[in-house]
Scaffold this active site. Structure first.
Site, PDB file in Angstrom:
ATOM      1  N   SER A 220      14.464   6.566 -16.082  1.00 21.19           N
ATOM      2  CA  SER A 220      14.858   7.946 -16.348  1.00 21.19           C
ATOM      3  C   SER A 220      15.590   8.043 -17.676  1.00 21.19           C
ATOM      4  O   SER A 220      16.344   7.135 -18.051  1.00 21.19           O
ATOM      5  CB  SER A 220      15.782   8.420 -15.220  1.00 21.19           C
ATOM      6  OG  SER A 220      16.369   9.650 -15.577  1.00 21.19           O
TER       7      SER A 220
ATOM      8  N   TYR B  47      23.355   7.446 -10.509  1.00 20.39           N
ATOM      9  CA  TYR B  47      21.882   7.413 -10.618  1.00 20.39           C
ATOM     10  C   TYR B  47      21.491   6.746 -11.941  1.00 20.39           C
ATOM     11  O   TYR B  47      20.631   5.860 -11.970  1.00 20.39           O
ATOM     12  CB  TYR B  47      21.353   8.848 -10.551  1.00 20.39           C
ATOM     13  CG  TYR B  47      19.875   9.013 -10.826  1.00 20.39           C
ATOM     14  CD1 TYR B  47      18.922   8.535  -9.939  1.00 20.39           C
ATOM     15  CD2 TYR B  47      19.433   9.682 -11.976  1.00 20.39           C
ATOM     16  CE1 TYR B  47      17.562   8.709 -10.187  1.00 20.39           C
ATOM     17  CE2 TYR B  47      18.084   9.861 -12.224  1.00 20.39           C
ATOM     18  CZ  TYR B  47      17.151   9.369 -11.330  1.00 20.39           C
ATOM     19  OH  TYR B  47      15.805   9.540 -11.578  1.00 20.39           O
TER      20      TYR B  47
HETATM   21  N1  LIG Z   1      11.780  14.237 -10.674  1.00 15.58           N
HETATM   22  C1  LIG Z   1      12.352  14.120 -11.877  1.00 15.58           C
HETATM   23  O1  LIG Z   1      12.725  15.092 -12.549  1.00 15.58           O
HETATM   24  C2  LIG Z   1      12.558  12.737 -12.437  1.00 15.58           C
HETATM   25  C3  LIG Z   1      13.163  12.593 -13.700  1.00 15.58           C
HETATM   26  C4  LIG Z   1      13.344  11.317 -14.210  1.00 15.58           C
HETATM   27  C5  LIG Z   1      12.896  10.205 -13.489  1.00 15.58           C
HETATM   28  N2  LIG Z   1      12.336  10.383 -12.285  1.00 15.58           N
HETATM   29  C6  LIG Z   1      11.889   9.193 -11.526  1.00 15.58           C
HETATM   30  O2  LIG Z   1      10.510   9.331 -11.251  1.00 15.58           O
HETATM   31  C7  LIG Z   1      10.200   8.687 -10.020  1.00 15.58           C
HETATM   32  C8  LIG Z   1       9.432   9.636  -9.122  1.00 15.58           C
HETATM   33  O3  LIG Z   1      10.186  10.808  -8.945  1.00 15.58           O
HETATM   34  P1  LIG Z   1       9.653  11.986  -8.023  1.00 15.58           P
HETATM   35  O4  LIG Z   1      10.403  13.200  -8.465  1.00 15.58           O
HETATM   36  O5  LIG Z   1       8.175  12.004  -7.969  1.00 15.58           O
HETATM   37  O6  LIG Z   1      10.244  11.513  -6.593  1.00 15.58           O
HETATM   38  P2  LIG Z   1      10.136  12.231  -5.175  1.00 15.58           P
HETATM   39  O7  LIG Z   1      11.490  12.104  -4.544  1.00 15.58           O
HETATM   40  O8  LIG Z   1       9.514  13.569  -5.269  1.00 15.58           O
HETATM   41  O9  LIG Z   1       9.110  11.288  -4.371  1.00 15.58           O
HETATM   42  C9  LIG Z   1       9.392   9.934  -4.171  1.00 15.58           C
HETATM   43  C10 LIG Z   1       8.855   9.414  -2.855  1.00 15.58           C
HETATM   44  O10 LIG Z   1       9.538   8.169  -2.655  1.00 15.58           O
HETATM   45  C11 LIG Z   1       9.733   7.993  -1.271  1.00 15.58           C
HETATM   46  N3  LIG Z   1      10.824   7.054  -1.046  1.00 15.58           N
HETATM   47  C12 LIG Z   1      12.157   7.314  -1.155  1.00 15.58           C
HETATM   48  N4  LIG Z   1      12.858   6.212  -0.812  1.00 15.58           N
HETATM   49  C13 LIG Z   1      11.940   5.260  -0.511  1.00 15.58           C
HETATM   50  C14 LIG Z   1      12.056   3.918  -0.089  1.00 15.58           C
HETATM   51  N5  LIG Z   1      13.262   3.359   0.111  1.00 15.58           N
HETATM   52  N6  LIG Z   1      10.930   3.194   0.132  1.00 15.58           N
HETATM   53  C15 LIG Z   1       9.710   3.769  -0.031  1.00 15.58           C
HETATM   54  N7  LIG Z   1       9.539   5.049  -0.435  1.00 15.58           N
HETATM   55  C16 LIG Z   1      10.644   5.779  -0.665  1.00 15.58           C
HETATM   56  C17 LIG Z   1      10.042   9.379  -0.760  1.00 15.58           C
HETATM   57  O11 LIG Z   1       9.765   9.475   0.628  1.00 15.58           O
HETATM   58  C18 LIG Z   1       9.144  10.276  -1.626  1.00 15.58           C
HETATM   59  O12 LIG Z   1       7.922  10.577  -0.961  1.00 15.58           O
HETATM   60  C19 LIG Z   1      11.532   8.205  -9.458  1.00 15.58           C
HETATM   61  O13 LIG Z   1      11.714   6.845  -9.791  1.00 15.58           O
HETATM   62  C20 LIG Z   1      12.554   9.041 -10.168  1.00 15.58           C
HETATM   63  O14 LIG Z   1      13.816   8.400 -10.255  1.00 15.58           O
HETATM   64  C21 LIG Z   1      12.133  11.610 -11.730  1.00 15.58           C
END
Ligand SMILES: NC(=O)c1ccc[n+]([C@@H]2O[C@H](COP(=O)([O-])OP(=O)(O)OC[C@H]3O[C@@H](n4cnc5c(N)ncnc54)[C@H](O)[C@@H]3O)[C@@H](O)[C@H]2O)c1
Length: 247
Positions: A142, A155
């Site tokens: 991130s 985070y």
């Molecule tokens: N959404 C954003 O704005 C954003 C910004 C920067 C970085 N990110 C990173 O991008 C990645 C994806 O983000 P997203 O928004 O698609 O996430 P999200 O939360 O929408 O989806 C992630 C999925 O991971 C699953 N999950 C959570 N804990 C878990 C575990 N312990 N084991 C297995 N599965 C698990 C959840 O059930 C969920 O379905 C993440 O690494 C997040 O940190 C997201």
């Protein structure tokens, strides 16, 4: 023949948003896709979508913070050639606070998911990749970690681990045909936010390309890193950020 034909790709947290789109895109490139998530119903929905589109997919439901569960579950799906460490937002969500006011009881969930998660999964798949002489590992990080973010200290600290792990492992395994990289994401428009709302317009002032990210932006970068065209890229942290930060 499709680019990833004959390869198996496991994507963690692929039950929705970035992970789900990555699973669909890698499947359309010919990979057999393993959809990991904590929630079986989410993973099954994505598998069904991929199969309906003519791709090959199966679920691998487990908690990536649990090494024993990862070892057992990944062991049941056969050789894994591509690992995407995507799960990164704890299901308990964020409690946004300046770090001085942050509740230490919330920190462990971030560390477990973003430090132990990629470590557990990477450690599990590496021996097979080394033995077969080919592998691609991509960890989703991130911009909160790479350039910093107010009210997201715990985070951000946890998201810094993935790139550090990828850089270090990249130096160990490049000679085995394995690349390890991170993608550093700015905010995704997962929730279908109204980008004309006052709050989002204020946020968008930080983006040179004036929109939030989409899962497709991320999946396209992963497809490139897993393709032959990405074979000489390793140990890198690549921002996918709409110009949110320009260095
Ligand atoms: N959404 C954003 O704005 C954003 C910004 C920067 C970085 N990110 C990173 O991008 C990645 C994806 O983000 P997203 O928004 O698609 O996430 P999200 O939360 O929408 O989806 C992630 C999925 O991971 C699953 N999950 C959570 N804990 C878990 C575990 N312990 N084991 C297995 N599965 C698990 C959840 O059930 C969920 O379905 C993440 O690494 C997040 O940190 C997201």
């Amino acid at each position: 023949m499709s680019e990833l034909s004959g390869r198996t790709a496991l994507i963690t947290g692929a039950g929705q948003n970035v992970g789900a789109q990555t699973a669909r895109v890698l499947a359309s490139a010919g990979a057999r896709v393993i959809v990991n998530d904590l929630f079986a119903d989410r993973a099954e929905t994505v598998v069904e979508q991929i199969r309906t589109a003519g791709g090959s997919a199966q679920t691998a439901v487990c908690d990536v913070t649990d090494l024993a569960a990862v070892t057992e579950t990944f062991g049941q799906v056969g050789d894994i050639d591509i690992l995407v460490n995507n799960a990164g937002i704890p299901i308990t969500g964020f409690s946004m606070a300046n770090f001085a006011d942050d509740d230490p009881a919330t920190w462990k969930a971030f560390i477990d998911l973003n430090v132990y998660g990629p470590m557990n999964c990477t450690h599990t798949v590496l021996p097979g990749m080394i033995a077969r002489g080919w592998g691609r590992i991509i960890t989703i990080s991130s911009e909160s970690a790479r350039v910093g973010d107010r009210k997201l200290g715990a985070y951000a600290a946890s998201k810094g681990a993935g790139p550090a792990l990828m850089r270090s492992v990249a130096k160990e395994v490049g000679r085995h045909g394995i690349t390890c990289n991170s993608l550093s994401l700015a905010t995704q428009n997962n929730a279908g936010l109204d980008e004309a709302s006052d709050m989002t317009l204020r946020q968008l002032k930080a983006y040179q390309v004036p929109r939030l990210g989409s899962a497709s932006d991320v999946a396209a970068a992963i497809a490139w890193l897993t393709s032959d065209d990405g074979a000489w890229v390793t140990g890198q942290t690549i921002p996918i950020n709409g110009g949110y930060a320009t260095s």
